[in-house]
Design a protein around this motif. Sequence first.
Motif, mmCIF file in Angstrom:
data_model
loop_
_atom_site.group_PDB
_atom_site.id
_atom_site.type_symbol
_atom_site.label_atom_id
_atom_site.label_comp_id
_atom_site.label_asym_id
_atom_site.label_seq_id
_atom_site.Cartn_x
_atom_site.Cartn_y
_atom_site.Cartn_z
ATOM 1 N N MET A 114 23.403 28.282 33.765
ATOM 2 C CA MET A 114 23.319 29.198 34.902
ATOM 3 C C MET A 114 23.787 30.614 34.554
ATOM 4 S SD MET A 114 21.882 27.350 37.065
ATOM 5 C CE MET A 114 21.913 28.523 38.381
ATOM 6 N N ARG A 115 24.144 30.835 33.326
ATOM 7 C CA ARG A 115 24.620 32.163 32.919
ATOM 8 C C ARG A 115 23.463 33.151 32.841
ATOM 9 N NH1 ARG A 115 28.671 29.457 28.535
ATOM 10 N NH2 ARG A 115 29.935 28.426 30.123
ATOM 11 N N GLY A 116 23.792 34.405 33.047
ATOM 12 C CA GLY A 116 22.794 35.453 33.014
ATOM 13 C C GLY A 116 22.091 35.661 34.348
ATOM 14 N N LYS A 117 22.562 34.997 35.391
ATOM 15 C CA LYS A 117 21.957 35.112 36.720
ATOM 16 C C LYS A 117 22.856 35.890 37.686
ATOM 17 C CE LYS A 117 19.582 30.672 36.255
ATOM 18 N NZ LYS A 117 18.210 31.109 36.157
ATOM 19 N N GLY A 118 23.930 36.493 37.169
ATOM 20 C CA GLY A 118 24.815 37.304 38.003
ATOM 21 C C GLY A 118 25.941 36.546 38.666
ATOM 22 N N GLY A 119 26.062 35.265 38.419
ATOM 23 C CA GLY A 119 27.081 34.461 39.090
ATOM 24 C C GLY A 119 28.508 34.793 38.705
ATOM 25 N N SER A 120 28.727 35.181 37.470
ATOM 26 C CA SER A 120 30.091 35.510 37.044
ATOM 27 C C SER A 120 30.648 36.673 37.853
ATOM 28 C CB SER A 120 30.128 35.843 35.555
ATOM 29 O OG SER A 120 29.826 34.713 34.787
ATOM 30 N N ALA A 121 29.818 37.695 38.087
ATOM 31 C CA ALA A 121 30.263 38.849 38.872
ATOM 32 C C ALA A 121 30.562 38.448 40.311
ATOM 33 C CB ALA A 121 29.212 39.951 38.823
ATOM 34 N N VAL A 122 29.705 37.616 40.893
ATOM 35 C CA VAL A 122 29.911 37.141 42.262
ATOM 36 C C VAL A 122 31.194 36.329 42.348
ATOM 37 C CG1 VAL A 122 28.960 35.631 44.074
ATOM 38 C CG2 VAL A 122 27.450 37.181 42.810
ATOM 39 N N LEU A 123 31.407 35.440 41.404
ATOM 40 C CA LEU A 123 32.593 34.582 41.376
ATOM 41 C C LEU A 123 33.863 35.399 41.169
ATOM 42 C CD1 LEU A 123 33.496 31.636 41.529
ATOM 43 C CD2 LEU A 123 32.975 31.434 39.098
ATOM 44 N N LEU A 124 33.823 36.348 40.264
ATOM 45 C CA LEU A 124 34.996 37.189 39.999
ATOM 46 C C LEU A 124 35.354 38.020 41.235
ATOM 47 C CD1 LEU A 124 37.039 37.832 37.810
ATOM 48 C CD2 LEU A 124 35.472 39.577 36.955
ATOM 49 N N ALA A 125 34.371 38.584 41.907
ATOM 50 C CA ALA A 125 34.637 39.349 43.129
ATOM 51 C C ALA A 125 35.253 38.455 44.209
ATOM 52 C CB ALA A 125 33.350 39.993 43.642
ATOM 53 N N ALA A 126 34.763 37.240 44.334
ATOM 54 C CA ALA A 126 35.323 36.306 45.322
ATOM 55 C C ALA A 126 36.757 35.932 44.969
ATOM 56 C CB ALA A 126 34.447 35.058 45.418
ATOM 57 N N ALA A 127 37.042 35.770 43.688
ATOM 58 C CA ALA A 127 38.408 35.452 43.256
ATOM 59 C C ALA A 127 39.350 36.606 43.562
ATOM 60 C CB ALA A 127 38.420 35.117 41.767
ATOM 61 N N GLU A 128 38.892 37.831 43.342
ATOM 62 C CA GLU A 128 39.725 38.988 43.663
ATOM 63 C C GLU A 128 39.975 39.073 45.167
ATOM 64 O OE1 GLU A 128 37.707 42.269 41.813
ATOM 65 O OE2 GLU A 128 38.151 41.510 39.792
ATOM 66 N N ASP A 129 38.954 38.795 45.976
ATOM 67 C CA ASP A 129 39.133 38.767 47.431
ATOM 68 C C ASP A 129 40.129 37.676 47.831
ATOM 69 O OD1 ASP A 129 37.335 40.865 47.767
ATOM 70 O OD2 ASP A 129 35.666 39.558 48.364
ATOM 71 N N ALA A 130 40.046 36.518 47.196
ATOM 72 C CA ALA A 130 40.974 35.422 47.488
ATOM 73 C C ALA A 130 42.403 35.823 47.107
ATOM 74 C CB ALA A 130 40.560 34.160 46.739
ATOM 75 N N ALA A 131 42.552 36.517 45.983
ATOM 76 C CA ALA A 131 43.881 36.974 45.565
ATOM 77 C C ALA A 131 44.451 37.949 46.595
ATOM 78 C CB ALA A 131 43.802 37.624 44.180
ATOM 79 N N ARG A 132 43.628 38.875 47.060
ATOM 80 C CA ARG A 132 44.077 39.812 48.098
ATOM 81 C C ARG A 132 44.504 39.053 49.348
ATOM 82 N NH1 ARG A 132 39.441 42.362 46.313
ATOM 83 N NH2 ARG A 132 39.840 44.265 45.127
ATOM 84 N N ALA A 133 43.723 38.057 49.734
ATOM 85 C CA ALA A 133 44.039 37.274 50.937
ATOM 86 C C ALA A 133 45.366 36.532 50.792
ATOM 87 C CB ALA A 133 42.909 36.295 51.253
ATOM 88 N N LEU A 134 45.731 36.202 49.557
ATOM 89 C CA LEU A 134 47.016 35.542 49.303
ATOM 90 C C LEU A 134 48.164 36.546 49.212
ATOM 91 C CD1 LEU A 134 45.857 32.907 46.652
ATOM 92 C CD2 LEU A 134 46.704 32.419 48.969
ATOM 93 N N GLY A 135 47.843 37.836 49.276
ATOM 94 C CA GLY A 135 48.872 38.876 49.235
ATOM 95 C C GLY A 135 49.025 39.577 47.890
ATOM 96 N N ALA A 136 48.144 39.301 46.958
ATOM 97 C CA ALA A 136 48.269 39.890 45.620
ATOM 98 C C ALA A 136 47.874 41.363 45.619
ATOM 99 C CB ALA A 136 47.405 39.129 44.621
ATOM 100 N N GLU A 137 48.609 42.115 44.839
ATOM 101 C CA GLU A 137 48.294 43.516 44.582
ATOM 102 C C GLU A 137 47.649 43.674 43.214
ATOM 103 O OE1 GLU A 137 52.002 45.589 45.029
ATOM 104 O OE2 GLU A 137 52.272 44.824 47.062
ATOM 105 N N ARG A 138 47.799 42.649 42.386
ATOM 106 C CA ARG A 138 47.222 42.675 41.039
ATOM 107 C C ARG A 138 46.858 41.267 40.634
ATOM 108 N NH1 ARG A 138 52.240 42.992 41.038
ATOM 109 N NH2 ARG A 138 52.275 45.237 41.213
ATOM 110 N N VAL A 139 45.946 41.194 39.652
ATOM 111 C CA VAL A 139 45.538 39.917 39.073
ATOM 112 C C VAL A 139 45.800 40.006 37.574
ATOM 113 C CG1 VAL A 139 43.595 38.378 38.619
ATOM 114 C CG2 VAL A 139 43.765 39.528 40.812
ATOM 115 N N VAL A 140 46.333 38.926 37.021
ATOM 116 C CA VAL A 140 46.544 38.822 35.581
ATOM 117 C C VAL A 140 45.864 37.559 35.075
ATOM 118 C CG1 VAL A 140 48.735 40.101 35.671
ATOM 119 C CG2 VAL A 140 48.755 37.593 35.806
#
Length: 180
Positions: A114-140
């Motif tokens: 499934m690589r090369g179909k843009g899913g990594s970018a979608v997944l990474l953006a969702a993970a960053e949104d989830a981190a924000r929802a948990l109160g994160a100011e940064r991701v490591v």
Amino acid sequence: MTEPATAAPAPDSVPDAATWSVAAEAYDSDVARALWRAYYTEVSDRWYLLHEGRVTEPAELEREIAAESGSDLAAPDGVLLVARYGGEAVGTAGVRMLDASTAELKRVFVREDMRGKGGSAVLLAAAEDAARALGAERVVLDTRTDLVEARALYARHGYVETEPLTVRPYAEHWFRKELG
């Protein structure tokens, strides 16, 4: 094993929002377990092929898969996200809080077919949104040298390589991103 075994989408690949979806999933669901197995098999085999010219021995694979349940990716301090393409579960990203303002990204993975179909970018953006929802100011995160696709993905999405943040087997590169 640690982090991500994602392949980066082609630079000109644009995610098709109509075909990708990302949602929270219980870390111990059948879907999550199957994707964890696929992730771990790939990164483990890749390491052993590179360093020892063999794939992971079955008993070792089973032992290591069982050793890391993913329970740290459960509420209230974490979340496991599953990406679906056309309704089929094909990738994961985990987020867990390390402290009140720092989230760690774990298990970023999109199935090879499934690589090369843009899913990594979608997944990474969702993970960053989830981190924000948990109160994160940064991701490591940490990753390995041989996971060049993952390192390229993070760099392309604003993650910067930083000093070592963890002491773990296989952690060779560390990244961070301020969520702002």
